[in-house]
Write an enzyme that holds these catalytic residues in place. Structure first.
Site, PDB file in Angstrom:
ATOM      1  N   GLY A 198      -4.333 -10.114   3.478  1.00  0.00           N
ATOM      2  CA  GLY A 198      -5.437 -10.697   2.714  1.00  0.00           C
ATOM      3  C   GLY A 198      -6.640  -9.803   2.525  1.00  0.00           C
ATOM      4  O   GLY A 198      -7.729 -10.307   2.227  1.00  0.00           O
ATOM      5  N   CYS A 245      -2.059 -12.129   0.139  1.00  0.00           N
ATOM      6  CA  CYS A 245      -0.969 -11.141   0.115  1.00  0.00           C
ATOM      7  C   CYS A 245      -0.353 -11.174   1.503  1.00  0.00           C
ATOM      8  O   CYS A 245       0.107 -12.236   1.939  1.00  0.00           O
ATOM      9  CB  CYS A 245      -1.484  -9.763  -0.285  1.00  0.00           C
ATOM     10  N   ILE A 280       0.819  -1.219   0.000  1.00  0.00           N
ATOM     11  CA  ILE A 280       0.000   0.000   0.000  1.00  0.00           C
ATOM     12  C   ILE A 280       0.849   1.263   0.000  1.00  0.00           C
ATOM     13  O   ILE A 280       0.431   2.298  -0.530  1.00  0.00           O
ATOM     14  CB  ILE A 280      -0.966   0.015   1.201  1.00  0.00           C
TER      15      ILE A 280
END
Length: 643
Positions: A370, A367, A299
């Site tokens: 999740g 990931c 992110i």
């Protein structure tokens, strides 16, 4: 003077006078986006006409009487506020919105500028959920009921639609009170052969308790898309129950010899997480599994890429013109953002998942936790596999299933609330001499995860327009309301949190609002019959095929968009074509073919069609049907009226 319809909004100014210091400021100028406002020689005579800036509890409103123009900015859309150095013409206040609208106000008095700046920092982002716009929003009588849209989707019904529960997959209520995982839904679908011990053991070995559960089951191959978070494997830890859990997924897919574990992270990132006690699966420990990594960044990288994209879109200086960036500067800047590279990585992982499902192999996607990259990949793979999700109703259901139910952190990623680092109390410490951008301190958890998902969907829509019932406007409205906080649908970080906030009782639904405007979202090129005969929608993800979504990132810039978008023109043509057919059927029903005199059609055609050709605009063709029928009535005169 402010428009009368503003009065109700304006006089609702917040009860706490400390929240809004300046509610109205005179002698303010709004500059065009590419206006070179940093120019030190900028003078009052070179600026546009002055107007009045109003600050209400929900909107920032600029009224320009000279140009008879109003500019409304929803406070929850504001991302950053910047006070720059004082110029001879006044004090610049730069506002950048999460919808990619950028505004530059020149305020004549520095004190007024500081008061507006301070007030925006206090009220643009609330500190609690209850202060969000959705809890006070009232559409007025006769618009739509508060309950409209909240009961549209039932996740259990959605799973029934794809054929579960069945003999391989069953419903478990172990998370009914959110005891196993507070970011998962209450009801989960898991392999029938997985015992309670296996489920609990797997949850304990997965980050945040997010064990592998079913997201989608293909109706033909019975291959499954499952989702979870990374294992807590560290450098050498193993969990027998977790290994058994993935073996159960393999057994639940009789046609498959392999389950693909799709780790959406770059391999180096996954390896680095092992040092913190987390990590990834190894094929030696998970029998019958194959691990595939994809390079979807975290992110923080995505947030940085979007910030760079905004900077590129907001370029002020070029080689020849101070106000317009040169072509090479823009293209070099766009490449440096890496934005389209990230979009391609997400699509690459999603296409891989969809292809494995069609081949009959189940996949487990994760990931780190999740709820970000996993939601992107699972939802896009479902979109490629199932034409239902490419309808308006189906796309809403997809968001409910893979984003809302499975705990994508909408409020944190969108920055709905402000965890400011303050000098005391609940307000930030703002110094009058500040000339540095005051970026709201939600940025650590804020990231354009859902924006990227919509961007990927738009890339598919552009390449395969016949496959989608909805149009670009539908996606833009979804994006805007992610940040507007006007409706409760996309508020909160998981299902449990939304229930605790009682959003269904206290706020209006975004789906209820959008269903009242369905005609605005219809794609005229949609071909439902063609979609039914497709096993999978396969896009071309070659770099040269991916585009910058101009209508998203540059939509507020005047002069760079076509006067009339193609799909809008096609929609008009389709509507008027239908109108023409209806009128002709009516005329034939009234009098039959013999009612028209010889040469009638040719005369009506010459009156209407030829002028439209000479005009040369698509919109003229759009009115062809209605004008043709008007000409018919004029030519027939009293004969048609009497019929």
């Amino acid at each position: 003077m402010i428009d009368r319809r503003l009065a109700g909004v304006f006089f609702l100014l917040v009860a706490n006078i400390d929240s809004v210091v300046a509610s109205q400021v005179e002698n303010v100028r709004l500059l065009e986006r590419f206006y070179h406002w940093q120019n030190k020689n900028l003078t009052e005579s070179s600026l546009p006409p002055a107007g009045t800036l109003y600050l209400t509890p929900t909107h920032l409103i600029f009224v320009n009487p000279a140009e008879k123009r109003e500019t409304w900015v929803l406070l929850s859309h504001i991302g950053t506020v910047e006070r720059s150095s004082i110029l001879p013409a006044g004090c610049p206040l730069v506002i950048r919105c999460k919808t990619f609208l950028s505004l530059v106000f020149i305020i004549s008095k520095d004190r007024d500028c500081h008061e507006v700046y301070s007030a925006l920092l206090r009220i643009a982002q609330p500190s609690t959920f209850e202060e969000l716009y959705c809890f006070s929003y009232n559409p007025g009588e006769g618009n739509f009921e508060r309950s409209a849209g909240w009961n549209t989707f039932d996740i259990q019904f959605e799973y029934q639609r794809i054929g579960v529960p069945n003999r391989h997959w069953t419903l478990t209520k172990m998370n009914q009170n959110y005891d196993i995982c507070d970011s998962y839904p209450q009801y989960l679908y898991v392999p029938t052969c997985a015992s309670q011990k296996v489920l609990l053991g797997s949850a304990g070995f997965r980050s945040r308790g997010r064990l592998p559960v079913l997201s989608y089951l293909h109706p033909s191959t019975n291959a499954a898309i499952c989702r979870c978070s990374q294992p807590l494997s560290g450098f050498s830890a193993r969990c027998e129950e977790d290994e058994q859990m993935l073996a159960c997924i393999l057994r639940a897919t009789p046609s498959s010899r392999t389950v693909w574990i799709i780790d959406t992270r770059p391999r180096l990132n996954a390896m680095a997480n092992r040092a913190t006690g987390k990590g990834y699966e190894t094929e030696q420990n998970y029998v019958g599994m194959k691990v595939q990594f994809f390079s979807i960044e975290n992110i923080h990288v995505m947030r940085s890429a979007l910030n760079k994209l905004v900077e590129v879109s907001d370029l002020k200086a070029g080689s020849d013109d101070l106000n317009v960036p040169s072509h090479s500067i823009f293209l070099d800047g766009l490449q440096a953002t890496g934005w389209l590279k990230h979009i391609r990585a997400i699509l690459d992982a999603s296409v891989f998942v969809a292809e494995k499902i069609v081949e009959g192999d189940s996949v487990v996607v994760h990931c780190s936790d999740g709820w970000d990259r996993t939601s992107q990949t699972c939802a896009l793979a479902c979109l490629l596999l199932d034409p239902y999700y490419r309808t308006i109703h189906g796309f809403m259901a997809l968001i409910e299933k893979d984003w809302l139910s499975f705990g994508h952190k909408f409020s944190e990623r969108a920055g709905h609330l402000r965890p400011f680092y303050t000098g005391g109390g609940n307000s930030p410490a703002v110094t009058p001499s500040s000339a540095v951008s005051m970026v709201m301190d939600t940025t650590r958890e804020q990231s354009p995860v859902f924006t990227q998902f919509l961007d990927c969907v738009w890339q598919l829509l552009v390449q395969k327009p016949y496959a989608f019932q909805f149009n670009e406007r539908f996606l833009l409205v979804l994006h805007d309301h992610l940040y507007s906080c006007q409706f409760g649908t996309l508020i909160g970080n998981n299902e449990k949190e939304r229930k605790e906030l009682r959003l269904e009782e206290r706020t209006y639904s975004l789906w209820g609002f959008m269903k009242r405007h369905l005609t605005e979202y219809i794609n005229p090129l949609y071909d439902a019959e063609r979609c039914r005969n497709m096993d999978i929608l396969v896009p071309d993800i070659a770099p040269q095929q991916l585009r910058l979504w101009v209508m998203m990132y540059n939509r507020f810039e005047e002069g760079i968009h076509p006067r009339e978008p193609l799909l809008s023109a096609l929609t008009i043509l389709k509507d008027h074509s239908s109108s023409l057919e209806d009128h002709l059927q009516l005329l034939e029903k009234i009098g039959g073919a013999d009612v028209f005199p010889m040469g009638f059609h040719e005369e009506a055609f010459d009156r209407v069609y030829q002028p439209a050709v000479r005009c040369g605009t698509v919109s003229e063709y759009g009115y062809f049907g209605a004008r043709y029928c008007s000409a018919a009535v004029e030519i027939m005169g009293d004969d048609v009226q009497s019929l």
